[in-house]
Design a protein around this motif. Sequence first.
Motif, short mmCIF file in Angstrom:
data_model
loop_
_atom_site.label_atom_id
_atom_site.label_comp_id
_atom_site.label_asym_id
_atom_site.label_seq_id
_atom_site.Cartn_x
_atom_site.Cartn_y
_atom_site.Cartn_z
N GLU A 1 -29.36 76.90 -55.08
CA GLU A 1 -28.80 75.57 -54.91
C GLU A 1 -27.38 75.65 -54.37
O GLU A 1 -26.72 76.68 -54.46
CB GLU A 1 -28.81 74.80 -56.24
CG GLU A 1 -27.99 75.44 -57.34
CD GLU A 1 -28.04 74.61 -58.61
OE1 GLU A 1 -28.31 73.40 -58.51
OE2 GLU A 1 -27.78 75.16 -59.68
N ASN B 1 -23.18 69.13 -50.18
CA ASN B 1 -23.30 70.26 -49.28
C ASN B 1 -24.74 70.76 -49.32
O ASN B 1 -25.31 70.85 -50.39
CB ASN B 1 -22.35 71.33 -49.84
CG ASN B 1 -22.28 72.54 -48.96
OD1 ASN B 1 -23.15 72.76 -48.10
ND2 ASN B 1 -21.25 73.33 -49.13
N LYS B 2 -25.32 71.07 -48.19
CA LYS B 2 -26.70 71.54 -48.21
C LYS B 2 -26.82 73.06 -48.17
O LYS B 2 -27.92 73.60 -48.22
CB LYS B 2 -27.48 70.93 -47.04
CG LYS B 2 -27.62 69.43 -47.17
CD LYS B 2 -28.72 68.89 -46.30
CE LYS B 2 -30.07 69.08 -46.95
NZ LYS B 2 -31.13 68.35 -46.26
N HIS C 1 -27.21 76.36 -49.49
CA HIS C 1 -27.47 77.01 -50.78
C HIS C 1 -26.76 78.34 -50.85
O HIS C 1 -26.84 79.13 -49.93
CB HIS C 1 -28.98 77.29 -50.89
CG HIS C 1 -29.79 76.07 -51.09
ND1 HIS C 1 -30.87 76.03 -51.92
CD2 HIS C 1 -29.67 74.83 -50.58
CE1 HIS C 1 -31.40 74.83 -51.91
NE2 HIS C 1 -30.69 74.07 -51.09
N SER D 1 -31.06 80.30 -48.70
CA SER D 1 -30.52 79.14 -48.02
C SER D 1 -31.63 78.55 -47.17
O SER D 1 -32.59 79.20 -46.84
CB SER D 1 -29.37 79.58 -47.14
OG SER D 1 -28.92 78.49 -46.39
N GLY E 1 -22.42 63.09 -49.79
CA GLY E 1 -23.59 63.89 -49.40
C GLY E 1 -24.28 63.25 -48.21
O GLY E 1 -24.66 63.94 -47.24
N LEU F 1 -24.73 64.57 -43.85
CA LEU F 1 -26.03 64.93 -43.29
C LEU F 1 -25.95 65.08 -41.77
O LEU F 1 -25.24 64.34 -41.10
CB LEU F 1 -27.06 63.84 -43.61
CG LEU F 1 -27.49 63.72 -45.07
CD1 LEU F 1 -28.39 62.50 -45.24
CD2 LEU F 1 -28.21 64.98 -45.52
N ASP G 1 -31.19 66.66 -40.25
CA ASP G 1 -31.62 66.33 -41.62
C ASP G 1 -32.32 64.97 -41.63
O ASP G 1 -33.36 64.79 -42.27
CB ASP G 1 -30.42 66.26 -42.55
CG ASP G 1 -29.76 67.61 -42.78
OD1 ASP G 1 -30.48 68.63 -42.74
OD2 ASP G 1 -28.53 67.63 -42.98
N LEU H 1 -30.78 64.78 -49.53
CA LEU H 1 -29.69 65.67 -49.96
C LEU H 1 -30.18 67.03 -50.44
O LEU H 1 -29.44 67.99 -50.45
CB LEU H 1 -28.88 65.00 -51.08
CG LEU H 1 -28.33 63.60 -50.78
CD1 LEU H 1 -27.41 63.15 -51.91
CD2 LEU H 1 -27.59 63.55 -49.44
N ARG H 2 -31.43 67.06 -50.91
CA ARG H 2 -32.01 68.33 -51.37
C ARG H 2 -33.53 68.17 -51.36
O ARG H 2 -34.04 67.06 -51.31
CB ARG H 2 -31.50 68.68 -52.78
CG ARG H 2 -31.63 67.53 -53.78
CD ARG H 2 -32.71 67.76 -54.78
NE ARG H 2 -33.00 66.58 -55.57
CZ ARG H 2 -33.89 65.66 -55.23
NH1 ARG H 2 -34.52 65.74 -54.09
NH2 ARG H 2 -34.15 64.65 -56.04
#
Lengths: 390, 353
Positions: A14, A20-21, A23, A29, A269, A273, A277, A324-325
Amino acid sequence: MAIDIFWRIPTHGEPSSLRNKLHHRGDWSQQEGDHIVHRGLAGGGGDGFNSLDYIAEVARAAEISGFHGGLIPSFPMTDEPWAISSFLARETSTFRFMIAFQPGFLNPVTAARMTASLQRASNGRGLFNIITGGGGPAQLWWGDVAPHDDRYARTTEFLDVLRSLWKGGSYSHQGKFYQLENAALPEQLLGQDFPEIYFSGSSDAALVSASQHADFYLSWLEPFDQLKEKFDKVKEKTDKLGRKVKCAVRVDIVARATEEEAWREVRRGFENLSDADKDRYARFAQQTGDSVGANRQRSNAPKNLDNYQDFILHPNVWSGFSLLRGGQTNGIVGSYEQVAERLDDLVRLGADSFILASTPHLEEAYRVGEEVLPLVQGHSARNSVLRAVG
Amino acid sequence: MTIQFYWHVPTRGDGRLADAAVKLRGERNDEQPYFTAGVTDPRGRKFNYYDHLHQIGKAAELAGFDGLLVPNDPEGEESWIVAGYLTRNTRRVKVLATFDSARGSAVYAAKNAVSYQRFSNGRFAWQIATSANVAERRANGDFIEDADIPQRTEEFVTVARHVITETGYSFKGRFFEVLEGGFKGPLSGQAVPQVFLTGQTEADLAVSAKLADVHVFEALPLADLQPYLERLQELSAKAGRPVQAALRIDLLVRETAAEAVHDAARQARQQGQTALPDKAGLWALQTPGAGAARATLVGDADQVTAALEEYASAGITVFQLGAVPALEEAYRIGEQVLPALRARLGLSQQQAA
């Protein structure tokens, strides 16, 4: 009856926040749809540490903060929950390992022995999130051949076998999927608690299977009226069959001291993007698939993706989380009090258990455990006014 | 030359020195107080057999073994759970989990194995052995014919190896199927667990020549074992790939040969044997529990060391050793046999993990 609150283990690594994206916890990542190894914190290097050491930190944080345990998911690109549970049994105390797995992947006798052994190794801390959904070629990736509708029948038969073996004595079985002759669990594995079963799946076939074996019917967060309808249906159906199934909600939250701070986190967040994304999200929203649950989530997607506020479905409910995730779309955003109130709203709609998550899972386990959980009333607040259902 | 020493971890219970009775050390039940009413018991039910398994794992590591052998005992704890538990709590030893090829999807087994490898920096290994006993197999939900077992093992290992090492892998065999399989991202690039296979038949040796990294032989007198070792070597040369030979053998070591013979005789009598040897050597003495070796080397440390050296000279490069009780004897063997044996074989005393 008091409610149970679980946390979730981020087996996919994560980022350090939802803003932040990238990982860098765990060891991977995600970039442009493909997964690359990113050696960040605990990168599996020569120091002897690896991604499990971060996972262990999260599990310890969850038990220290007052969660029952954590859901350990199973995805094609992540580490397996059976492995994580057996490795961490000894260095945790109260953390319960909610193992997500598909019954079709294991011989039921093997599974029974694994389960009983894990209970012995962990002092009864294993439980299941039984998954049957999905289907098609994805299933063959796992080496599993049964077609979709048959797979719920197989899940039911698998759990029948597990429960029968659990009782002790010699057991023979001639079923559609499994055949056993004088099977038995060894003496030393008997007498353990049978794992509680969290059951997922929204189709009719799923509900029939759930009504026989589920302790908790597990749903993602959906618009509250839809969720109430679903829970009512599950409870009605399972009550009829003489098995009272409770309901659970798996939901991400962003809880801060003030509502404004919580939304700021989401907004940051969202603003960070990339177009890629958003394109990926737009493609997801247009797909249809075999999973009824995923299709229900898509139906709430807004037409354009310019303003994070367009994703607000209810007070404190935001449907843009999958931007966001990875994972489900809906989550709860608000002050500590508001998040606790929304959880209590869900209790009034029929929820008896929660699996919560927030990024980053380590720090947020402490925050949520310290600030939100003490405010949740559960069924003790049943008589107060229902606020957020519209 | 490298020689690896594995230590057998008894999963159905351990015993006392040369005593046939098995008990789950550390476990107590509520019905029978363990101490008399005159003695306080500070621990209650805080511990169970897993605490002892943990002790055995630590002991083997401290005593200088290279690996732990976790048997697939249908009357004991499940081997993968024990293996995960022991791996996390050791630093250096390999952990070899024994299981059968009927445990489920080969892809799922491989995927779990990848997690074991990632969590242990590559210390996980597989010993795949399917029971020759039909009733035992059927009790495990496995209705395969004897003749089909080698092929299923072959398919299992083939599928597992490919999904670990490549992507886009498809396979449709008699027992396993996978479509566009293979692990990506962080799950890629892991070492396939070392594969140990067993059996003394021609078919068993043929599968090993094709697929195994190590073939495990049951304990036999060296003269009887020699033809098998030679046959494995022939088949492996023909297949163009090296296969190591392992020996599964139990030890009963005492300070003097007389003590060893005395203890061996006591255990043999408890197990109903009447015609007993009267001197040190290889006894048809089985330690209790599945996964026990077919025979036990009985003698003082020098005698046992010398016997093991002969096996090593004949081509055995992996020893799977066991003794009762597993904890205490891990130290004895580690202190009195392994250093002497390594010295005689010209090996360094501490193997790298």
